[in-house]
Design a protein around this motif. Structure first.
Motif, PDB file in Angstrom:
ATOM      1  N   ARG A 182      65.240  46.504  34.789  1.00 16.67           N
ATOM      2  CA  ARG A 182      66.545  45.901  34.547  1.00 16.67           C
ATOM      3  C   ARG A 182      66.863  45.981  33.045  1.00 16.67           C
ATOM      4  O   ARG A 182      65.997  46.299  32.234  1.00 16.67           O
ATOM      5  CB  ARG A 182      66.569  44.457  35.025  1.00 16.67           C
ATOM      6  CG  ARG A 182      65.582  43.538  34.329  1.00 16.67           C
ATOM      7  CD  ARG A 182      65.487  42.202  35.064  1.00 16.67           C
ATOM      8  NE  ARG A 182      64.709  41.223  34.311  1.00 16.67           N
ATOM      9  CZ  ARG A 182      63.376  41.154  34.314  1.00 16.67           C
ATOM     10  NH1 ARG A 182      62.668  42.010  35.039  1.00 16.67           N
ATOM     11  NH2 ARG A 182      62.763  40.214  33.611  1.00 16.67           N
TER      12      ARG A 182
ATOM     13  N   ASP B 225      70.954  43.042  36.329  1.00 14.28           N
ATOM     14  CA  ASP B 225      69.889  43.498  37.223  1.00 14.28           C
ATOM     15  C   ASP B 225      70.289  44.853  37.796  1.00 14.28           C
ATOM     16  O   ASP B 225      71.401  45.340  37.586  1.00 14.28           O
ATOM     17  CB  ASP B 225      69.610  42.471  38.325  1.00 14.28           C
ATOM     18  CG  ASP B 225      70.805  42.263  39.244  1.00 14.28           C
ATOM     19  OD1 ASP B 225      71.791  43.023  39.141  1.00 14.28           O
ATOM     20  OD2 ASP B 225      70.755  41.343  40.069  1.00 14.28           O
ATOM     21  N   THR B 226      69.391  45.469  38.505  1.00  9.13           N
ATOM     22  CA  THR B 226      69.680  46.795  39.057  1.00  9.13           C
ATOM     23  C   THR B 226      70.430  46.707  40.374  1.00  9.13           C
ATOM     24  O   THR B 226      71.333  47.502  40.650  1.00  9.13           O
ATOM     25  CB  THR B 226      68.376  47.584  39.243  1.00  9.13           C
ATOM     26  OG1 THR B 226      67.726  47.698  37.974  1.00  9.13           O
ATOM     27  CG2 THR B 226      68.636  48.979  39.776  1.00  9.13           C
TER      28      THR B 226
ATOM     29  N   GLU C 152      63.940  46.387  42.234  1.00  5.62           N
ATOM     30  CA  GLU C 152      63.050  45.482  41.516  1.00  5.62           C
ATOM     31  C   GLU C 152      62.240  46.200  40.439  1.00  5.62           C
ATOM     32  O   GLU C 152      61.435  45.576  39.749  1.00  5.62           O
ATOM     33  CB  GLU C 152      62.090  44.792  42.499  1.00  5.62           C
ATOM     34  CG  GLU C 152      62.789  43.978  43.577  1.00  5.62           C
ATOM     35  CD  GLU C 152      63.716  42.919  43.002  1.00  5.62           C
ATOM     36  OE1 GLU C 152      63.341  42.292  41.990  1.00  5.62           O
ATOM     37  OE2 GLU C 152      64.822  42.731  43.545  1.00  5.62           O
TER      38      GLU C 152
ATOM     39  N   VAL D 209      67.550  44.205  29.648  1.00  3.85           N
ATOM     40  CA  VAL D 209      67.152  42.909  29.094  1.00  3.85           C
ATOM     41  C   VAL D 209      67.377  42.865  27.586  1.00  3.85           C
ATOM     42  O   VAL D 209      67.492  43.894  26.918  1.00  3.85           O
ATOM     43  CB  VAL D 209      65.661  42.606  29.381  1.00  3.85           C
ATOM     44  CG1 VAL D 209      65.389  42.552  30.875  1.00  3.85           C
ATOM     45  CG2 VAL D 209      64.747  43.635  28.701  1.00  3.85           C
TER      46      VAL D 209
ATOM     47  N   THR E  44      67.998  38.507  31.248  1.00  4.99           N
ATOM     48  CA  THR E  44      68.452  39.640  32.047  1.00  4.99           C
ATOM     49  C   THR E  44      69.950  39.805  31.863  1.00  4.99           C
ATOM     50  O   THR E  44      70.734  38.930  32.243  1.00  4.99           O
ATOM     51  CB  THR E  44      68.122  39.432  33.533  1.00  4.99           C
ATOM     52  OG1 THR E  44      66.705  39.374  33.702  1.00  4.99           O
ATOM     53  CG2 THR E  44      68.679  40.581  34.377  1.00  4.99           C
TER      54      THR E  44
ATOM     55  N   LEU F 187      57.322  46.558  31.535  1.00  6.72           N
ATOM     56  CA  LEU F 187      58.152  45.376  31.334  1.00  6.72           C
ATOM     57  C   LEU F 187      57.339  44.095  31.421  1.00  6.72           C
ATOM     58  O   LEU F 187      57.668  43.096  30.772  1.00  6.72           O
ATOM     59  CB  LEU F 187      59.283  45.378  32.365  1.00  6.72           C
ATOM     60  CG  LEU F 187      60.287  44.234  32.332  1.00  6.72           C
ATOM     61  CD1 LEU F 187      60.941  44.112  30.975  1.00  6.72           C
ATOM     62  CD2 LEU F 187      61.350  44.432  33.417  1.00  6.72           C
TER      63      LEU F 187
ATOM     64  N   GLU G 166      57.520  40.702  29.037  1.00  8.59           N
ATOM     65  CA  GLU G 166      57.772  39.379  29.613  1.00  8.59           C
ATOM     66  C   GLU G 166      56.704  38.375  29.176  1.00  8.59           C
ATOM     67  O   GLU G 166      57.003  37.193  28.948  1.00  8.59           O
ATOM     68  CB  GLU G 166      57.789  39.469  31.138  1.00  8.59           C
ATOM     69  CG  GLU G 166      58.988  40.195  31.711  1.00  8.59           C
ATOM     70  CD  GLU G 166      58.880  40.397  33.215  1.00  8.59           C
ATOM     71  OE1 GLU G 166      59.924  40.498  33.868  1.00  8.59           O
ATOM     72  OE2 GLU G 166      57.735  40.464  33.736  1.00  8.59           O
TER      73      GLU G 166
ATOM     74  N   LEU H  83      62.792  36.567  27.846  1.00  9.77           N
ATOM     75  CA  LEU H  83      63.812  37.589  28.001  1.00  9.77           C
ATOM     76  C   LEU H  83      65.031  37.044  28.727  1.00  9.77           C
ATOM     77  O   LEU H  83      64.930  36.114  29.533  1.00  9.77           O
ATOM     78  CB  LEU H  83      63.264  38.787  28.778  1.00  9.77           C
ATOM     79  CG  LEU H  83      62.132  39.584  28.139  1.00  9.77           C
ATOM     80  CD1 LEU H  83      61.677  40.686  29.072  1.00  9.77           C
ATOM     81  CD2 LEU H  83      62.563  40.163  26.794  1.00  9.77           C
TER      82      LEU H  83
ATOM     83  N   SER I 101      74.961  38.955  27.799  1.00  3.20           N
ATOM     84  CA  SER I 101      75.551  39.795  28.839  1.00  3.20           C
ATOM     85  C   SER I 101      75.788  41.192  28.292  1.00  3.20           C
ATOM     86  O   SER I 101      75.752  41.417  27.071  1.00  3.20           O
ATOM     87  CB  SER I 101      76.878  39.201  29.338  1.00  3.20           C
ATOM     88  OG  SER I 101      77.906  39.431  28.401  1.00  3.20           O
TER      89      SER I 101
END
Length: 306
Positions: A98, A187-188, A95, A100, A184, A173, A177, A182, A109
């Motif tokens: 990531r 994600d991680t 969390e 963006v 994503t 981040l 935001e 944004l 993507s």
């Protein structure tokens, strides 16, 4: 023997430990080395190499003996023939950040990043995340224009349009935001576990295992304190940022710390598999000078000690 421990805010555990005085109870001669005050390493071409400052400083008289970093630096160290040993890892920090882009950019993507400018703190875990994201959609390092930026500067560059995408990390981040919508891109959690990790030189482990054990014990105690006192811990980071002339929000830092896993854990087979896969991919994309065997840096007795 004086033990030199490198610290900076990006490794939250060591940064808080520096302020609590826990390690000094076991090692009165501990010396804290602020990594931001060490000489800047030579510039590297972000397209062809990873910066090796962590491994270089670990093996110099003016550097440090123990360090905590993100996912990529130990791979750089091993590829530069540094005889390092993993001490332990945190839980997954998926969390924490990531990849963006702004909604206005039209990028939706990682597959849209061909030829785009992507901001990362090069040499950190962000390099690995970006490369894993590209590899998943059939792209490589040479298909993008990587740009080496710091955490806050990367966010500003994304907002200004100087970057097309950015690997953002909290709390920085959060500001981005709040400023714009944004998207994503990746994600991680879907790519890797992204733990914090700690490592040292093999000769220190061989010659002074008691000092190594003291560091592990102190880290565990400091992390327990952070969990119990997240707002007090956040104040250390805010005060440090203000002392360096940077803005910082106490609520944002507290939220970031509350969202991160604290506690030091043994190195696992799953972690080593992730490290090996990342090392192989970094080498294949020309970012490491040689292949590495990450299991050469794992010692079973250290796992038992953790």
């Amino acid at each position: 023997m004086s033990l030199r421990v490198g610290y900076f805010p990006h490794n939250n555990s060591l940064f808080v430990l520096r302020h609590l005085g826990i390690l000094e109870r076991a090692l009165p001669d501990v010396e804290w080395v602020d990594l931001r005050e060490l000489p800047a390493p030579p510039d590297v071409d972000v397209k062809t190499a990873l910066p090796s400052e962590h491994s270089d400083w670990l093996f110099t008289d003016g550097g440090y003996d123990v360090i905590g970093t993100g996912f990529t630096p130990p791979l750089t160290a091993l590829a530069n023939n540094r005889d390092i040993v993993y001490l332990g890892i945190s839980g997954p920090r998926v969390e924490n950040g990531r990849l963006v882009a702004t909604a206005a950019s039209g990028i939706t993507s990682a597959a849209d990043l061909r030829g785009k400018r992507v901001g990362i703190a090069h040499g950190s875990w962000q390099t690995t995340l970006l490369l894993l994201a590209l590899d998943r959609v059939g792209l490589g390092w040479n298909d993008i224009e990587p740009v080496d930026v710091d955490v806050r500067g990367g966010g500003n560059a994304l907002l200004s349009g100087d970057l097309d995408a950015w690997v953002g990390t909290y709390p920085g981040l959060r500001d981005v935001e709040a400023a714009t919508e944004l998207v994503t891109l990746v994600d991680t959690a879907s790519l890797f576990s992204h733990p914090s990790l700690w490592f040292t030189r093999r000769d220190l482990v061989d010659d002074n295992p008691d000092a190594v054990s003291a560091v592990l014990s102190a880290l565990a105690e400091a992390d327990a304190w952070i969990i119990a006192n997240p707002r007090e811990a956040a104040k250390f980071f805010v005060d440090d940022a203000n002392a360096h002339g940077l803005p910082a929000d106490l609520d944002a830092w507290e939220a970031a710390l509350r969202g991160r896993p604290f506690g030091i854990n043994p190195v696992t087979e799953e972690f080593l598999d992730e490290q090996q896969a990342a090392a192989d991919l970094l080498f294949a994309n020309g970012l490491l000078p040689k292949t590495v065997d990450v299991r050469s840096a794992a010692l079973p007795w250290l796992g038992a000690a953790v």
